[in-house]
Write a protein that holds these residues in place. Structure first.
Motif, PDB file in Angstrom:
ATOM      1  N   ARG A 187       0.846  -1.185   0.000  1.00 18.28           N
ATOM      2  CA  ARG A 187       0.000   0.000   0.000  1.00 18.28           C
ATOM      3  C   ARG A 187       0.890   1.246   0.000  1.00 18.28           C
ATOM      4  O   ARG A 187       1.710   1.435   0.897  1.00 18.28           O
ATOM      5  CB  ARG A 187      -0.924  -0.018   1.212  1.00 18.28           C
ATOM      6  N   LEU A 188       0.689   2.111  -0.995  1.00 20.57           N
ATOM      7  CA  LEU A 188       1.580   3.252  -1.191  1.00 20.57           C
ATOM      8  C   LEU A 188       0.851   4.585  -1.041  1.00 20.57           C
ATOM      9  O   LEU A 188      -0.320   4.715  -1.402  1.00 20.57           O
ATOM     10  CB  LEU A 188       2.211   3.194  -2.589  1.00 20.57           C
ATOM     11  N   LEU A 189       1.580   5.563  -0.532  1.00 21.81           N
ATOM     12  CA  LEU A 189       1.120   6.950  -0.469  1.00 21.81           C
ATOM     13  C   LEU A 189       2.100   7.795  -1.270  1.00 21.81           C
ATOM     14  O   LEU A 189       3.312   7.712  -1.058  1.00 21.81           O
ATOM     15  CB  LEU A 189       1.074   7.435   0.984  1.00 21.81           C
ATOM     16  N   PRO A 216       0.306   3.416   5.455  1.00 19.77           N
ATOM     17  CA  PRO A 216       0.739   2.728   4.225  1.00 19.77           C
ATOM     18  C   PRO A 216       2.042   1.978   4.468  1.00 19.77           C
ATOM     19  O   PRO A 216       2.753   2.245   5.445  1.00 19.77           O
ATOM     20  CB  PRO A 216       0.939   3.878   3.241  1.00 19.77           C
ATOM     21  N   ASP A 217       2.341   1.053   3.578  1.00 26.68           N
ATOM     22  CA  ASP A 217       3.616   0.338   3.703  1.00 26.68           C
ATOM     23  C   ASP A 217       4.787   1.242   3.322  1.00 26.68           C
ATOM     24  O   ASP A 217       5.853   1.196   3.950  1.00 26.68           O
ATOM     25  CB  ASP A 217       3.612  -0.900   2.795  1.00 26.68           C
ATOM     26  N   VAL A 218       4.578   2.054   2.282  1.00 30.10           N
ATOM     27  CA  VAL A 218       5.651   2.923   1.781  1.00 30.10           C
ATOM     28  C   VAL A 218       5.069   4.280   1.377  1.00 30.10           C
ATOM     29  O   VAL A 218       3.991   4.340   0.783  1.00 30.10           O
ATOM     30  CB  VAL A 218       6.362   2.302   0.554  1.00 30.10           C
ATOM     31  N   VAL A 219       5.788   5.335   1.712  1.00 30.40           N
ATOM     32  CA  VAL A 219       5.467   6.679   1.228  1.00 30.40           C
ATOM     33  C   VAL A 219       6.516   7.076   0.207  1.00 30.40           C
ATOM     34  O   VAL A 219       7.721   6.983   0.480  1.00 30.40           O
ATOM     35  CB  VAL A 219       5.450   7.720   2.367  1.00 30.40           C
ATOM     36  N   LEU A 220       6.078   7.504  -0.968  1.00 28.30           N
ATOM     37  CA  LEU A 220       6.983   8.078  -1.967  1.00 28.30           C
ATOM     38  C   LEU A 220       6.971   9.579  -1.738  1.00 28.30           C
ATOM     39  O   LEU A 220       5.965  10.241  -1.979  1.00 28.30           O
ATOM     40  CB  LEU A 220       6.514   7.741  -3.381  1.00 28.30           C
ATOM     41  N   THR A 222       5.918   2.747   8.731  1.00 27.49           N
ATOM     42  CA  THR A 222       5.904   3.101   7.305  1.00 27.49           C
ATOM     43  C   THR A 222       7.309   3.444   6.817  1.00 27.49           C
ATOM     44  O   THR A 222       8.010   4.231   7.443  1.00 27.49           O
ATOM     45  CB  THR A 222       4.970   4.307   7.058  1.00 27.49           C
ATOM     46  N   ALA A 223       7.716   2.863   5.709  1.00 27.87           N
ATOM     47  CA  ALA A 223       9.005   3.186   5.096  1.00 27.87           C
ATOM     48  C   ALA A 223       8.831   4.344   4.123  1.00 27.87           C
ATOM     49  O   ALA A 223       7.756   4.514   3.544  1.00 27.87           O
ATOM     50  CB  ALA A 223       9.564   1.970   4.357  1.00 27.87           C
ATOM     51  N   VAL A 224       9.877   5.136   3.956  1.00 26.69           N
ATOM     52  CA  VAL A 224       9.819   6.287   3.048  1.00 26.69           C
ATOM     53  C   VAL A 224      10.897   6.161   1.988  1.00 26.69           C
ATOM     54  O   VAL A 224      12.057   5.884   2.291  1.00 26.69           O
ATOM     55  CB  VAL A 224      10.006   7.620   3.799  1.00 26.69           C
ATOM     56  N   VAL A 225      10.489   6.355   0.740  1.00 21.76           N
ATOM     57  CA  VAL A 225      11.424   6.422  -0.380  1.00 21.76           C
ATOM     58  C   VAL A 225      11.349   7.828  -0.955  1.00 21.76           C
ATOM     59  O   VAL A 225      10.270   8.290  -1.325  1.00 21.76           O
ATOM     60  CB  VAL A 225      11.062   5.392  -1.481  1.00 21.76           C
ATOM     61  N   MET A 226      12.478   8.512  -1.005  1.00 23.32           N
ATOM     62  CA  MET A 226      12.521   9.843  -1.597  1.00 23.32           C
ATOM     63  C   MET A 226      12.515   9.699  -3.118  1.00 23.32           C
ATOM     64  O   MET A 226      13.305   8.935  -3.674  1.00 23.32           O
ATOM     65  CB  MET A 226      13.780  10.600  -1.169  1.00 23.32           C
ATOM     66  N   LEU A 227      11.626  10.433  -3.765  1.00 22.50           N
ATOM     67  CA  LEU A 227      11.546  10.440  -5.229  1.00 22.50           C
ATOM     68  C   LEU A 227      11.703  11.884  -5.667  1.00 22.50           C
ATOM     69  O   LEU A 227      10.805  12.703  -5.478  1.00 22.50           O
ATOM     70  CB  LEU A 227      10.217   9.868  -5.701  1.00 22.50           C
ATOM     71  N   THR A 228      12.843  12.223  -6.239  1.00 20.87           N
ATOM     72  CA  THR A 228      13.187  13.623  -6.436  1.00 20.87           C
ATOM     73  C   THR A 228      14.018  13.830  -7.699  1.00 20.87           C
ATOM     74  O   THR A 228      14.504  12.879  -8.305  1.00 20.87           O
ATOM     75  CB  THR A 228      13.974  14.135  -5.213  1.00 20.87           C
ATOM     76  N   SER A 229      14.178  15.092  -8.063  1.00 19.51           N
ATOM     77  CA  SER A 229      15.032  15.450  -9.194  1.00 19.51           C
ATOM     78  C   SER A 229      16.438  15.787  -8.743  1.00 19.51           C
ATOM     79  O   SER A 229      17.330  16.015  -9.566  1.00 19.51           O
ATOM     80  CB  SER A 229      14.446  16.668  -9.928  1.00 19.51           C
ATOM     81  N   TYR A 230      16.673  15.830  -7.426  1.00 20.95           N
ATOM     82  CA  TYR A 230      17.950  16.277  -6.880  1.00 20.95           C
ATOM     83  C   TYR A 230      18.820  15.086  -6.486  1.00 20.95           C
ATOM     84  O   TYR A 230      18.422  14.265  -5.664  1.00 20.95           O
ATOM     85  CB  TYR A 230      17.718  17.172  -5.656  1.00 20.95           C
ATOM     86  N   SER A 231      20.011  15.025  -7.089  1.00 24.81           N
ATOM     87  CA  SER A 231      20.893  13.880  -6.835  1.00 24.81           C
ATOM     88  C   SER A 231      22.169  14.266  -6.095  1.00 24.81           C
ATOM     89  O   SER A 231      23.073  13.451  -5.963  1.00 24.81           O
ATOM     90  CB  SER A 231      21.277  13.205  -8.159  1.00 24.81           C
ATOM     91  N   GLY A 232      22.260  15.509  -5.609  1.00 29.24           N
ATOM     92  CA  GLY A 232      23.456  15.943  -4.893  1.00 29.24           C
ATOM     93  C   GLY A 232      23.683  15.112  -3.642  1.00 29.24           C
ATOM     94  O   GLY A 232      22.741  14.707  -2.955  1.00 29.24           O
TER      95      GLY A 232
END
Length: 215
Positions: A7-9, A52-56, A84-94
């Motif tokens: 289950r994702l948010l 949720p299981d994971v938050v993006l 809840t686990a969190v995965v960062m989804l971003t345009s920034y790779s620094g």
């Protein structure tokens, strides 16, 4: 035996991005988007309510002063929605952004421009209690381990100290008796050495490395 999908948010301040991610993720049989949030604050509230299981989570949210960023949202999630686990989804790779997110408690870091497979893998790894990182992010971190980060010169440290105090390029130039062009050159070198892409990230990374103390 059938297992329930993860289950994702999705938390992103752009509705079009959220819609695209929902379509992409719902296309995977083991993934299900249950809610969307347009801000870090809303993401924390929904995660606490829905578990949720994971938050993006996007790293940076647009808005007025007081809007929390993705890293701060992760910190709050660790107390309000601990499971809840969190995965960062971003345009920034620094590197500074990656380290800040992981230190806040994120279990993954994926770039929006990357292949969908990396996103799917990061979500599944995070849900399983492991760390899911995009290949480009891994390259940044491994490079820093293999090669010690370059040291800032004394002049560069002076520039960073003035950055931390909120000085403009012109003010830094006047304080150090330099031209604005020279200050810009120093900033380019500082950003490169610290793996930063803006003034705030440079100051944050300098503090993290112990190069600067904020009072």
């Amino acid at each position: 035996m059938m297992t329930s999908p993860l289950r994702l948010l999705i938390a992103d301040d752009h509705a079009v991005v959220r819609a695209g991610l929902r379509a992409l993720l719902d296309g995977e049989p083991d993934l299900e988007v249950i809610a969307e949030a347009g801000s870090g604050e809303e993401a924390v509230l929904l995660a606490a309510e829905l578990a949720p299981d994971v938050v993006l989570m996007d790293l940076r949210f647009a808005g007025t002063d007081g809007v929390i960023d993705g890293a701060e949202a992760v910190r709050r999630l660790t107390t309000k929605a601990a499971g809840t686990a969190v995965v960062m989804l971003t345009s920034y790779s620094g590197r500074a952004d990656v380290v800040r997110a992981l230190e806040a408690g994120a279990r993954g870091y994926v770039l929006k421009a990357g292949p969908p497979e990396e996103l799917f893998l990061a979500v599944r790894e995070a849900a399983a209690g492991r760390i899911g990182l995009a290949s480009e992010v891994v390259g940044h971190l491994v490079g820093q381990v293999v090669s010690p980060p370059p040291e800032l010169s004394e002049r560069e440290r002076e520039v960073v100290r003035l950055l931390a105090d909120g000085h403009s390029n012109r003010s830094i130039a006047e304080s150090l008796y330099l031209s604005e062009a020279t200050v810009k050159t120093h900033l380019v070198r500082i950003y490169r050495k610290l793996g930063a892409d803006n003034r705030a990230a440079a100051v944050s990374e300098a503090v993290r490395r112990g190069l600067l103390e904020l009072t």
